[in-house]
Structures are given as C-alpha cells and as structure tokens.
Enzyme design. Structure first.
Site, PDB file in Angstrom:
ATOM      1  N   ASP A  65       0.848  -1.195   0.000  1.00 11.65           N
ATOM      2  CA  ASP A  65       0.000   0.000   0.000  1.00 11.65           C
ATOM      3  C   ASP A  65       0.881   1.241   0.000  1.00 11.65           C
ATOM      4  O   ASP A  65       1.965   1.215   0.580  1.00 11.65           O
ATOM      5  CB  ASP A  65      -0.790   0.018   1.325  1.00 11.65           C
ATOM      6  CG  ASP A  65      -2.286   0.049   1.123  1.00 11.65           C
ATOM      7  OD1 ASP A  65      -2.746  -0.201   0.003  1.00 11.65           O
ATOM      8  OD2 ASP A  65      -2.990   0.322   2.097  1.00 11.65           O
ATOM      9  N   TYR A  67       2.096   4.821   1.496  1.00 14.83           N
ATOM     10  CA  TYR A  67       2.021   5.459   2.816  1.00 14.83           C
ATOM     11  C   TYR A  67       0.773   6.336   2.866  1.00 14.83           C
ATOM     12  O   TYR A  67       0.404   6.964   1.874  1.00 14.83           O
ATOM     13  CB  TYR A  67       3.249   6.315   3.079  1.00 14.83           C
ATOM     14  CG  TYR A  67       4.547   5.541   3.180  1.00 14.83           C
ATOM     15  CD1 TYR A  67       4.735   4.575   4.161  1.00 14.83           C
ATOM     16  CD2 TYR A  67       5.601   5.799   2.300  1.00 14.83           C
ATOM     17  CE1 TYR A  67       5.940   3.881   4.263  1.00 14.83           C
ATOM     18  CE2 TYR A  67       6.806   5.107   2.395  1.00 14.83           C
ATOM     19  CZ  TYR A  67       6.968   4.148   3.372  1.00 14.83           C
ATOM     20  OH  TYR A  67       8.150   3.464   3.474  1.00 14.83           O
ATOM     21  N   HIS A 187       9.139  -9.086   6.323  1.00 11.53           N
ATOM     22  CA  HIS A 187       8.978  -7.668   6.001  1.00 11.53           C
ATOM     23  C   HIS A 187       9.943  -6.830   6.843  1.00 11.53           C
ATOM     24  O   HIS A 187      10.258  -7.197   7.977  1.00 11.53           O
ATOM     25  CB  HIS A 187       7.531  -7.248   6.306  1.00 11.53           C
ATOM     26  CG  HIS A 187       7.120  -5.973   5.670  1.00 11.53           C
ATOM     27  ND1 HIS A 187       7.361  -4.744   6.254  1.00 11.53           N
ATOM     28  CD2 HIS A 187       6.475  -5.725   4.494  1.00 11.53           C
ATOM     29  CE1 HIS A 187       6.873  -3.797   5.465  1.00 11.53           C
ATOM     30  NE2 HIS A 187       6.339  -4.355   4.391  1.00 11.53           N
TER      31      HIS A 187
END
Length: 221
Positions: A65, A67, A187
């Site tokens: 996505d 920010y 991540h």
C-alpha cells in the site's frame, strides 16, 4: 481509456485498460480523490512505471500500500518524498543496506534514484485514503499490478524479484524462478524484522551479484 502511463508500459498493459474491472477501478479512484484526501497525488499514481520503463527494469520490489500520511507517498513502494522522516520499514531497509554493502545511510528516503537505475518500486495497490491503510485494496489495483508482474515475467529474462513479507511473497506464484531470481524474507517493518530473518538477508548484494553475473550493471543502492 486514456491512461497517462509511460509508453512501453502502455504497450504491455493495454489489454488491462480495456477490461471492465479497470473502468470500475478508474471510476472508484476518481470518486475517492474528489471526495476524500488520497495519496499519492493523482499525477504520481503511475510514478513507478513512468520512472522505470518496461525494458529498463532490472529489479522489482513489491510493496502493498502507499504510505497514508501527509507528504509521504509519491508513487514508489517504500519511498518517501525528500525531507520526510524515514518510516520504520525504510529505516530498516537502509540499515540492512549499510550492513550488507557497507554504504552509509542516505540523507533522503526518496528512492527515485533507484527507480532511475531500473528498480521498479511497485505497490500492489497504487492509491490509499489518508490515514486509512488498505482502504483501496480489493477494488482492482491488485489485478492491474499482477498483470504488470506477469508481463515482466513473460517478456523479460534474468530479473530480480524481491518479496518482503507474506503479502509480497504471495506473488511468487506469478514468477518463473528458473528464469528470474526471486529473493524472499520477512517484512522490514519493526514488528517483523525484530523477530529475525530481515537483518542479514543480503538481498541487496545478492541482487547485484546476479545482475553482474548476467552482464548487467549493478544497482547503486
């Protein structure tokens, strides 16, 4: 549909623009930008593609996505505009580069310099409402960005695909690992990185070694 995107990408993705889902997506995004604060600015929605033409791509880094805070997103995954404080994930990316390659942490989190060297910084979802992460997921962006990944997989050879975290790693099924290098890890967000598996993954040196092995210039990370 007249989408303002770099010509080589237009050629490879033109079929997507004609599909019903893309018309619905366009209508949804237009309505969102008219009625709410959304990021990135409209002119930068396709920034990743515009800065990194199809035939110039060497490395693909997949995010989820944009920010969702003011002044951060500018159309490149993990990147922020000049002068913006580094988000935690980007801090950890720079720390790993420092450990991996011995290079100093840069003064800016603007990764345009990577994009211009052939790093496609691709978020799966290209837009978001302010302060509402994942608010534009499930409206068609994923189908569009999957098509971009599939096009690269099919029509290019010896690319490096870097997949961080479960969401990005789910895209591995779209990539032929016999023709491309696929690097996967947890991540870089602190929640994941601090549990282990991020620091020491050496993705940046491994990517460059692969590029050199296949006769390409390495990336100046």
């Amino acid at each position: 549909m007249n989408v303002k995107i770099e010509d080589s990408w237009r050629e490879h993705l033109s079929e997507e623009f004609a599909k019903p889902y893309f018309t619905e997506l366009t209508n949804f995004v237009r309505q969102e930008y008219q009625t709410a604060t959304c990021y990135p600015p409209g002119r930068l929605i396709f920034n990743a593609f515009n800065l990194c033409p199809f035939d110039k791509v060497k490395v693909v880094i997949i995010g989820q996505d944009p920010y969702h805070g003011p002044g951060q997103a500018h159309g490149l995954s993990f990147s922020v505009c000049d002068g913006v404080t580094f988000p935690p994930s980007l801090q950890n990316i720079f720390k790993e580069i420092q450990q991996d390659l011995g290079t100093p942490i840069p003064l800016t989190g603007n990764l345009t310099r990577w994009a211009e060297q052939g790093v496609l910084l691709l978020n799966a979802t290209l837009t978001v409402r302010a302060h509402q992460p994942a608010s534009h997921q499930g409206h068609g962006w994923e189908q569009f960005t999957d098509a971009a990944i599939k096009a690269l997989n099919a029509h290019r050879d010896n690319l490096v695909f870097i997949l961080w975290g479960g969401y990005a790693r789910s895209k591995a099924s779209l990539i032929d690992s016999s023709r491309h290098l696929v690097l996967q890890s947890v991540h870089p967000s602190p929640m994941s990185a601090n549990r282990g598996g991020w620091f020491g993954n050496h993705h940046f040196s491994r990517a460059n070694a692969y590029l050199i092995e296949h006769g390409q210039e390495p990336i100046n990370w």
